[in-house]
Write a protein that holds these residues in place. Sequence first.
Motif, mmCIF file in Angstrom:
data_model
loop_
_atom_site.group_PDB
_atom_site.id
_atom_site.type_symbol
_atom_site.label_atom_id
_atom_site.label_comp_id
_atom_site.label_asym_id
_atom_site.label_seq_id
_atom_site.Cartn_x
_atom_site.Cartn_y
_atom_site.Cartn_z
ATOM 1 N N ALA A 148 -11.757 13.854 -10.240
ATOM 2 C CA ALA A 148 -12.583 12.646 -10.144
ATOM 3 C C ALA A 148 -11.967 11.642 -9.170
ATOM 4 O O ALA A 148 -10.747 11.584 -9.013
ATOM 5 N N SER A 149 -12.819 10.856 -8.526
ATOM 6 C CA SER A 149 -12.382 9.671 -7.774
ATOM 7 C C SER A 149 -12.449 8.493 -8.747
ATOM 8 O O SER A 149 -13.469 8.306 -9.409
ATOM 9 N N LEU A 150 -11.390 7.714 -8.792
ATOM 10 C CA LEU A 150 -11.282 6.716 -9.868
ATOM 11 C C LEU A 150 -11.284 5.282 -9.374
ATOM 12 O O LEU A 150 -10.696 4.978 -8.329
ATOM 13 N N VAL A 151 -11.912 4.410 -10.151
ATOM 14 C CA VAL A 151 -11.639 2.982 -10.070
ATOM 15 C C VAL A 151 -11.186 2.581 -11.470
ATOM 16 O O VAL A 151 -11.920 2.770 -12.447
ATOM 17 N N VAL A 152 -9.948 2.103 -11.564
ATOM 18 C CA VAL A 152 -9.375 1.799 -12.870
ATOM 19 C C VAL A 152 -9.191 0.298 -13.037
ATOM 20 O O VAL A 152 -8.877 -0.408 -12.088
ATOM 21 N N ASP A 178 -1.300 -1.324 -11.125
ATOM 22 C CA ASP A 178 -0.889 -0.941 -9.770
ATOM 23 C C ASP A 178 0.062 0.253 -9.812
ATOM 24 O O ASP A 178 -0.005 1.141 -8.966
ATOM 25 N N SER A 179 0.951 0.281 -10.801
ATOM 26 C CA SER A 179 1.894 1.408 -10.851
ATOM 27 C C SER A 179 1.171 2.692 -11.221
ATOM 28 O O SER A 179 1.516 3.779 -10.741
ATOM 29 N N LEU A 180 0.138 2.614 -12.048
ATOM 30 C CA LEU A 180 -0.671 3.812 -12.345
ATOM 31 C C LEU A 180 -1.331 4.335 -11.072
ATOM 32 O O LEU A 180 -1.284 5.530 -10.765
ATOM 33 N N VAL A 181 -1.946 3.408 -10.307
ATOM 34 C CA VAL A 181 -2.655 3.828 -9.086
ATOM 35 C C VAL A 181 -1.680 4.427 -8.075
ATOM 36 O O VAL A 181 -1.982 5.435 -7.424
ATOM 37 N N HIS A 202 -8.480 3.468 -7.067
ATOM 38 C CA HIS A 202 -8.405 2.049 -6.714
ATOM 39 C C HIS A 202 -8.197 1.245 -7.987
ATOM 40 O O HIS A 202 -8.782 1.568 -9.024
ATOM 41 N N ALA A 203 -7.402 0.186 -7.873
ATOM 42 C CA ALA A 203 -7.176 -0.710 -9.011
ATOM 43 C C ALA A 203 -8.045 -1.949 -8.880
ATOM 44 O O ALA A 203 -8.127 -2.537 -7.800
#
Length: 255
Positions: free
Chosen positions: A38-42, A51-54, A65-66
């Motif tokens: 998947a492409s994610l926006v979190v 930010d560290s997850l992304v 993207h965050a």
Amino acid sequence: MASESNLRGRLAGKSAVITGAASGIGRATAERFAAEGASLVVNDREAAALDSLVAALTGKGAKAHAVSGDVSREADVRRLMDTAVQAHGGIDILVANAGVIPEADLAAATAELWDRAMATNARGMFLCCKFAAEVMVRRGKGAIVCLSSISAFAGQPGQAVYGPSKFVASGLTKHLAIDLAAKGVRINAVAPGTIATPAVARMAKEGIDKVVKLHPLGRMGRPEEVASAILFLASDEASFITGAVLPVDGGYLAQ
Ligand SMILES: NC(=O)c1ccc[n+]([C@@H]2O[C@H](COP(=O)([O-])OP(=O)(O)OC[C@H]3O[C@@H](n4cnc5c(N)ncnc54)[C@H](O)[C@@H]3O)[C@@H](O)[C@H]2O)c1
């Protein structure tokens, strides 16, 4: 999570939005969704952790993207969904996960605590469903998974605020399923039992130990086990399932 495996993943080519993704179940879901292509926006209100997850996801080749923000704020939720549309052309999946788990029995609960918890767990979940569904309905397809709980089915000590807030997740799932079915959008929920996340680690150990004993499988669940169920409900494999609330609870609700 190499790009070659992304083409074969169960969510290959899908655009997903996940709220409360910086910790616990949301984080495990983001990691699993990325591994499935998947492409994610979190989203999360903890910007640094998000930010560290992304950084970790993109480091493994995922598109992520965050968008930090508070799901109880309409403008933040609109910005979250707009970002997904701009970055990935639409929204195929929403995981409405952001939540708070206050511990309070009726005597300890206050109106202020009620409003604070409901702002995230009720208003926030409603806003996320509303603005993601708007995008999905325009394209005639989409899948939403909400985070309910065993506390939306069975009474527990110290949940005078949290328990009712999770009835909202199940209620949105049932009622929006009817609104959205003819428009090509499915909505389901998972109802986790006690899961070993940072939120649970912050709770009084004695109370948690007692509750864990009530799970017939005899242990807490892992965030990855909830992520697997969310993945199934979000994927095309669940194409004839809408309005369902799936326990992921080690048998808690079977008793
Ligand atoms: N852990 C459990 O045992 C359990 C059981 C049943 C249901 N749930 C549900 O699962 C979801 C995730 O819980 P968790 O245990 O992973 O919690 P967690 O605290 O580990 O993670 C929740 C995340 O949501 C974020 N968040 C909170 N309020 C927010 C807001 N207003 N806007 C944006 N982000 C916000 C937090 O910053 C955090 O990163 C919640 O909805 C919770 O009710 C958890």
